[in-house]
Write a protein that holds these residues in place. Structure first.
Motif, mmCIF file in Angstrom:
data_model
loop_
_atom_site.group_PDB
_atom_site.id
_atom_site.type_symbol
_atom_site.label_atom_id
_atom_site.label_comp_id
_atom_site.label_asym_id
_atom_site.label_seq_id
_atom_site.Cartn_x
_atom_site.Cartn_y
_atom_site.Cartn_z
ATOM 1 N N ILE A 21 0.840 -1.197 0.000
ATOM 2 C CA ILE A 21 0.000 0.000 0.000
ATOM 3 C C ILE A 21 0.883 1.258 0.000
ATOM 4 N N LEU B 97 -10.137 -0.266 -2.029
ATOM 5 C CA LEU B 97 -9.999 -0.972 -0.756
ATOM 6 C C LEU B 97 -10.563 -0.086 0.358
ATOM 7 N N GLY C 219 -10.050 3.985 1.103
ATOM 8 C CA GLY C 219 -9.392 4.415 -0.132
ATOM 9 C C GLY C 219 -9.372 5.907 -0.335
ATOM 10 N N HIS D 1 -4.356 3.159 -0.765
ATOM 11 C CA HIS D 1 -4.790 3.314 0.622
ATOM 12 C C HIS D 1 -5.456 2.038 1.125
ATOM 13 N N LEU D 2 -5.320 1.829 2.432
ATOM 14 C CA LEU D 2 -6.040 0.734 3.082
ATOM 15 C C LEU D 2 -6.141 1.039 4.565
ATOM 16 N N LYS E 230 -6.339 0.443 8.279
ATOM 17 C CA LYS E 230 -5.844 -0.654 9.112
ATOM 18 C C LYS E 230 -6.890 -1.173 10.099
ATOM 19 N N SER F 68 -9.988 -1.650 9.239
ATOM 20 C CA SER F 68 -11.066 -2.279 8.476
ATOM 21 C C SER F 68 -11.062 -3.795 8.657
ATOM 22 N N PHE G 77 -8.588 -5.446 6.169
ATOM 23 C CA PHE G 77 -7.185 -5.436 6.588
ATOM 24 C C PHE G 77 -6.927 -6.443 7.709
#
Length: 337
Positions: free
Chosen positions: A7, A73, A76, A113-114, A116, A118, A121
């Motif tokens: 990422i 993701l 995002g 982007h992701l 953390k 979520s 993830f």
């Protein structure tokens, strides 16, 4: 662990990291979600990724699936994915977490982007090797880029003269793809002539990277160095901006106000205290700047640009030209060291 999540907003850096994992494998299945702008396209890409993940290598000795540019993701860049996409991603993450890939199969997901926190993830990171290139503060990004570009130049048999790597980054920007492209251009320019990249070479050959806006600190750096030619050149890059005179005079007045404060602090032996909140390289730069000006000159320069800004705010015209005239006036003065 044969699942990788990479990422970062710097797509070149993310891509190079993925390519190191892929190196040596001929059977690479690529799924690119760069242009998947709606839920239907995103779900279609997800189905392709799922199908590839679920199909082990048969005749090929190795298989790699690279699902790239997955901008949808969770987390995002502040965008909210459609509920069905979010749900499908979470379901896929659970499938990945429950599966065991053969040793000769790898699966890579890359995106900008992701989040953390979520579900996606937390689920996939249990079985994946996760690499996150976190966004940096501007000065940190510039410092890292200067180090990186110096290393890349060394790999090409080149070296930057003192301060030239930082100058290169200030012009090109911190985007890795732009830096690599401009460094290749520099190598071609110097081939057979020199192995040292100078600031004049950079000014002659290098261009701003894609999306790089003119940097205000190019003006303040030139003023701090008392380099009139560079100051005028830097200012002219902003001439097409709305409110040019108001903006530039405000920037310059603030800069001279800062130098006045630092010059006074240095006179009291309190320069280190006054710059304690600055990055070390910024403090060193400021220490060099105040040696180029007497305290009286700095105060006069600040007063001139303060008055110019007041005039620019209230006047209907003429202030744009006065910006350049005042630059000539303040830089032409002889300063005590």
């Amino acid at each position: 662990m044969n699942v990788y999540v990479i990422i970062g907003e710097d797509d070149w850096l993310v891509g190079e990291t993925a390519k190191k994992i892929i190196a040596g494998c001929d059977a690479v299945e690529l799924i690119d979600s760069l242009n998947s702008s709606n839920a239907d396209l995103q779900l279609s890409d997800l189905r392709k990724a799922d199908a590839s993940f679920s199909t082990p290598p048969f005749l090929d000795p190795q298989k790699v699936t690279w699902w790239k540019n997955v901008h949808f993701l969770p987390g995002g860049g502040g965008r909210q994915s459609a509920a069905e996409v979010k749900e499908a991603l979470e379901k896929f993450a659970r499938k990945v977490a429950a599966a065991t890939l053969p040793d000769n199969q790898k699966f890579i997901i890359t995106g900008p982007h992701l989040l953390k926190t979520s579900v996606f993830f937390k689920t996939i990171s249990a079985v994946a090797e996760v690499t996150v290139f976190a966004p940096l503060k501007p000065w940190e990004a510039a410092k890292n880029a200067a180090v990186r570009v110096a290393e890349d130049a060394a790999d090409m048999g080149l070296q930057f003269e003192k301060g030239a790597a930082e100058h290169f980054v200030s012009l090109v920007g911190v985007d890795s793809r732009s830096l690599k492209s401009e460094l290749d251009k520099m190598r071609n320019y110097l081939e057979g002539v020199s192995s040292t990249i100078t600031k004049s070479d950079i000014d002659e050959v290098a261009s701003q990277g894609v999306g790089v806006e003119p940097e205000v600190w190019a003006i303040t750096d030139a003023l701090g160095a008392r380099d009139l030619e560079k100051a005028l050149s830097a200012v002219r890059r902003f001439e097409q901006e709305n409110g040019f005179a108001v903006f530039i005079s405000g920037v310059i007045e603030k800069f001279f106000r800062q130098l006045v404060d630092l010059k006074v602090a240095a006179g009291k032996g309190e320069f280190d205290k006054a710059t304690s909140s600055m990055a070390p390289f910024a403090a060193r730069k400021m220490a060099g700047f105040i040696r180029n000006w007497s305290l009286g000159e700095l105060r006069v320069a600040r007063w001139r640009f303060l008055k110019l800004r007041e005039r620019a705010v209230t006047s209907s015209g003429g202030a744009d030209v006065l910006v350049l005239i005042e630059l000539v006036r303040v830089c032409a003065r002889q300063g005590a060291k």
